[in-house]
Write a protein that holds these residues in place. Structure first.
Motif: not given
Length: 145
Positions: A79, A81, A84-85, A88, A111, A115, A119, A143-144
């Motif tokens: 990932s 990110n 951030y994941l 989340l 998110f 997003d 990002i 990205r995720w």
């Protein structure tokens, strides 16, 4: 300054307030406590692991700071990110614990903010700094997830 952890905490605080104000009929009927616990624990581990990767590599964590290099190993192999994941996943787990439909606002808004605002800003900055090197990483890693 607006930083992702602060945004997540503000969204969580708003969700908790809405949770207390929610009428009982907004409660989800299925118990999600096991799923919630798994999400919170996995999210925390992912976020901390990615954070330590930045610290060990002596790379600035703040999105507005200058980046010296792109980290592509560990969590960043899967990932672009993972911090951030991880946040989340923790917000999702918390919303499952609350069990209300309004509790889903925090992870949804987090998110969307990450997003659509954070990002893209970071990606543009990395493209300007690293060019093709970042472009290759971007094509090889989602990205995720």
């Amino acid at each position: 300054t607006y930083r992702p952890p602060r945004i997540a905490l503000a969204l969580l605080a708003g969700t908790i307030i809405l949770w207390h104000l929610s009428p009982p009929d907004t409660v989800l009927y299925i118990s999600y406590k096991l799923i919630a616990t798994i999400f919170i624990i996995c999210g925390f581990i992912l976020m901390i692991t990615a954070w330590f990767q930045f610290k060990r590599s002596n790379v600035a964590i703040c999105p507005t700071a200058e980046t010296q290099r792109i980290i592509t190993e560990g969590a960043y192999k899967y990932s672009r990110n993972p911090m951030y994941l991880g946040i989340l996943l923790m917000l999702l787990g918390t919303s499952f614990v609350m069990g209300t439909i309004t509790a889903m606002l925090a992870p949804t808004l987090f998110f969307l903010i990450m997003d659509k605002i954070f990002i893209p800003y970071e990606e543009e900055k990395l493209h300007l700094s690293f060019g093709d090197e970042y472009g290759h990483y971007q094509r090889a890693t989602r990205r995720w997830l």
